[in-house]
Design a protein around this motif. Structure first.
Motif, mmCIF file in Angstrom:
data_model
loop_
_atom_site.group_PDB
_atom_site.id
_atom_site.type_symbol
_atom_site.label_atom_id
_atom_site.label_comp_id
_atom_site.label_asym_id
_atom_site.label_seq_id
_atom_site.Cartn_x
_atom_site.Cartn_y
_atom_site.Cartn_z
ATOM 1 N N ILE A 50 32.805 15.653 -44.445
ATOM 2 C CA ILE A 50 32.785 15.660 -42.977
ATOM 3 C C ILE A 50 33.978 14.894 -42.422
ATOM 4 O O ILE A 50 34.519 15.263 -41.371
ATOM 5 C CB ILE A 50 31.452 15.104 -42.421
ATOM 6 N N SER A 51 34.421 13.853 -43.107
ATOM 7 C CA SER A 51 35.615 13.125 -42.658
ATOM 8 C C SER A 51 36.838 14.031 -42.690
ATOM 9 O O SER A 51 37.661 14.012 -41.768
ATOM 10 C CB SER A 51 35.853 11.890 -43.527
ATOM 11 N N ALA A 52 36.942 14.834 -43.743
ATOM 12 C CA ALA A 52 38.056 15.777 -43.845
ATOM 13 C C ALA A 52 37.979 16.822 -42.736
ATOM 14 O O ALA A 52 38.997 17.198 -42.149
ATOM 15 C CB ALA A 52 38.047 16.460 -45.213
ATOM 16 N N LEU A 53 36.770 17.280 -42.413
ATOM 17 C CA LEU A 53 36.590 18.253 -41.341
ATOM 18 C C LEU A 53 36.934 17.653 -39.976
ATOM 19 O O LEU A 53 37.562 18.308 -39.139
ATOM 20 C CB LEU A 53 35.150 18.767 -41.337
ATOM 21 N N LEU A 54 36.524 16.410 -39.763
ATOM 22 C CA LEU A 54 36.833 15.740 -38.499
ATOM 23 C C LEU A 54 38.335 15.556 -38.337
ATOM 24 O O LEU A 54 38.890 15.789 -37.258
ATOM 25 C CB LEU A 54 36.114 14.390 -38.422
ATOM 26 N N ASP A 55 39.002 15.143 -39.400
ATOM 27 C CA ASP A 55 40.458 14.961 -39.350
ATOM 28 C C ASP A 55 41.160 16.285 -39.061
ATOM 29 O O ASP A 55 42.090 16.342 -38.240
ATOM 30 C CB ASP A 55 40.972 14.392 -40.673
ATOM 31 N N LYS A 56 40.714 17.339 -39.715
ATOM 32 C CA LYS A 56 41.329 18.654 -39.532
ATOM 33 C C LYS A 56 41.106 19.152 -38.111
ATOM 34 O O LYS A 56 42.023 19.676 -37.472
ATOM 35 C CB LYS A 56 40.739 19.637 -40.543
ATOM 36 N N SER A 57 39.888 18.970 -37.616
ATOM 37 C CA SER A 57 39.560 19.411 -36.266
ATOM 38 C C SER A 57 40.367 18.650 -35.223
ATOM 39 O O SER A 57 40.912 19.245 -34.291
ATOM 40 C CB SER A 57 38.058 19.237 -36.000
ATOM 41 N N MET A 58 40.450 17.336 -35.372
ATOM 42 C CA MET A 58 41.205 16.517 -34.430
ATOM 43 C C MET A 58 42.674 16.910 -34.428
ATOM 44 O O MET A 58 43.302 17.031 -33.365
ATOM 45 C CB MET A 58 41.062 15.032 -34.783
ATOM 46 N N SER A 59 43.228 17.150 -35.603
ATOM 47 C CA SER A 59 44.633 17.534 -35.710
ATOM 48 C C SER A 59 44.883 18.880 -35.030
ATOM 49 O O SER A 59 45.851 19.039 -34.274
ATOM 50 C CB SER A 59 45.030 17.614 -37.186
ATOM 51 N N ARG A 60 43.997 19.847 -35.263
ATOM 52 C CA ARG A 60 44.147 21.165 -34.645
ATOM 53 C C ARG A 60 43.992 21.074 -33.128
ATOM 54 O O ARG A 60 44.737 21.713 -32.379
ATOM 55 C CB ARG A 60 43.101 22.125 -35.220
ATOM 56 N N TYR A 61 43.025 20.282 -32.682
ATOM 57 C CA TYR A 61 42.773 20.146 -31.250
ATOM 58 C C TYR A 61 43.974 19.519 -30.546
ATOM 59 O O TYR A 61 44.426 20.012 -29.510
ATOM 60 C CB TYR A 61 41.530 19.297 -31.038
ATOM 61 N N LYS A 62 44.502 18.448 -31.120
ATOM 62 C CA LYS A 62 45.659 17.780 -30.518
ATOM 63 C C LYS A 62 46.879 18.698 -30.510
ATOM 64 O O LYS A 62 47.664 18.688 -29.551
ATOM 65 C CB LYS A 62 45.967 16.481 -31.264
ATOM 66 N N GLU A 63 47.046 19.468 -31.577
ATOM 67 C CA GLU A 63 48.178 20.399 -31.638
ATOM 68 C C GLU A 63 48.069 21.442 -30.537
ATOM 69 O O GLU A 63 49.059 21.773 -29.879
ATOM 70 C CB GLU A 63 48.218 21.071 -33.006
ATOM 71 N N PHE A 64 46.852 21.954 -30.321
ATOM 72 C CA PHE A 64 46.670 22.935 -29.257
ATOM 73 C C PHE A 64 46.905 22.307 -27.887
ATOM 74 O O PHE A 64 47.584 22.894 -27.037
ATOM 75 C CB PHE A 64 45.261 23.540 -29.310
ATOM 76 N N ILE A 65 46.337 21.125 -27.665
ATOM 77 C CA ILE A 65 46.494 20.446 -26.376
ATOM 78 C C ILE A 65 47.974 20.259 -26.039
ATOM 79 O O ILE A 65 48.388 20.393 -24.883
ATOM 80 C CB ILE A 65 45.774 19.084 -26.388
ATOM 81 N N SER A 66 48.774 19.971 -27.055
ATOM 82 C CA SER A 66 50.206 19.732 -26.814
ATOM 83 C C SER A 66 50.904 20.976 -26.259
ATOM 84 O O SER A 66 51.952 20.869 -25.629
ATOM 85 C CB SER A 66 50.895 19.283 -28.109
ATOM 86 N N THR A 67 50.312 22.161 -26.487
ATOM 87 C CA THR A 67 50.930 23.398 -26.004
ATOM 88 C C THR A 67 50.595 23.696 -24.547
ATOM 89 O O THR A 67 51.209 24.586 -23.950
ATOM 90 C CB THR A 67 50.495 24.605 -26.864
ATOM 91 N N ILE A 68 49.619 22.982 -23.975
ATOM 92 C CA ILE A 68 49.218 23.281 -22.595
ATOM 93 C C ILE A 68 49.436 22.095 -21.656
ATOM 94 O O ILE A 68 48.969 22.109 -20.518
ATOM 95 C CB ILE A 68 47.743 23.750 -22.510
ATOM 96 N N LEU A 69 50.122 21.056 -22.134
ATOM 97 C CA LEU A 69 50.419 19.919 -21.269
ATOM 98 C C LEU A 69 51.366 20.348 -20.149
ATOM 99 O O LEU A 69 52.183 21.252 -20.329
ATOM 100 C CB LEU A 69 51.043 18.784 -22.076
ATOM 101 N N VAL A 70 51.265 19.683 -19.014
ATOM 102 C CA VAL A 70 52.126 20.015 -17.880
ATOM 103 C C VAL A 70 52.961 18.806 -17.496
ATOM 104 O O VAL A 70 52.613 17.670 -17.785
ATOM 105 C CB VAL A 70 51.298 20.485 -16.654
ATOM 106 N N SER A 71 54.066 19.074 -16.807
ATOM 107 C CA SER A 71 54.957 18.012 -16.359
ATOM 108 C C SER A 71 54.555 17.557 -14.953
ATOM 109 O O SER A 71 54.387 18.392 -14.062
ATOM 110 C CB SER A 71 56.404 18.509 -16.337
#
Length: 201
Positions: A50-71
């Motif tokens: 579950i720790s590996a799943l949480l790390d993977k999920s957090m990494s994917r989520y943050k990567e996606f969020i970085s694509t929709i940030l606004v200035s």
């Protein structure tokens, strides 16, 4: 897909269906098509999985969020912001890791601190903190009316969390939820535009 990745995928499926505590290592191994001792060659147990799943999920989520940030200096139009928030809804509902893990966190947050902290970080603190900072900068740049940035973030984000939960319970309402989110973004910026006088915010 290698054995280690298959273990994560099958464990995620089982955890999301039955809950983390109800699943045994033996069940995960059986789904993968290996014996439990072979699974232990890759992970020490459920906690490490579950720790590996949480790390993977957090990494994917943050990567996606970085694509929709606004200035804050050149913010997009309400329509563009509506596109971004609906894409976040779609991602949260359908990403192969984030979506099932969010369901697990929703259930297990009441009994496990790790799930509770992760749920708060992903689906409250991160989004609210980002929009608080964004609205503070936008106020300073004259893009929205002056007010309390944290309160504005709460007003802006709350419908997202409500509609995400509604889509979890009623998947058939996803398109309706997207429309409501777009309407909310339009309404938010019409109310808090620099031309609108605010009182008590």
């Amino acid at each position: 897909m290698d054995t280690k990745e298959r273990i994560l995928k099958e464990a995620l499926s089982l955890f999301s269906q039955k809950g983390f505590k109800a699943v045994t290592v033996e069940e995960i191994a059986q789904k993968v098509g290996i014996k439990a001792p072979s699974l232990y060659k890759h992970y020490k147990g459920k906690s490490e999985i579950i720790s590996a799943l949480l790390d993977k999920s957090m990494s994917r989520y943050k990567e996606f969020i970085s694509t929709i940030l606004v200035s804050p200096t050149s913010p997009p139009t309400p329509k563009e912001l509506g596109d971004k928030v609906t894409s976040l809804l779609e991602y949260s509902l359908h990403d192969e890791y984030v979506a099932p893990l969010r369901r697990i966190m929703t259930i297990e947050q009441f009994s496990t601190k790790e799930f509770r902290d992760m749920y708060s970080d992903l689906y409250a603190n991160m989004m609210l903190d980002y929009h608080t900072t964004l609205f503070d900068k936008m106020m300073k740049n004259g893009a929205i009316s002056n007010g309390n940035a944290r309160e504005l973030a709460l007003i802006y984000d709350s419908p997202f969390f409500i509609l995400l939960g509604e889509c979890d319970r009623h998947p058939e309402k996803e398109e309706e939820a997207k429309k409501e989110l777009r309407n909310h973004v339009e309404f938010f910026f019409s109310v808090f535009s620099p031309q609108t006088k605010l009182e008590g915010i």
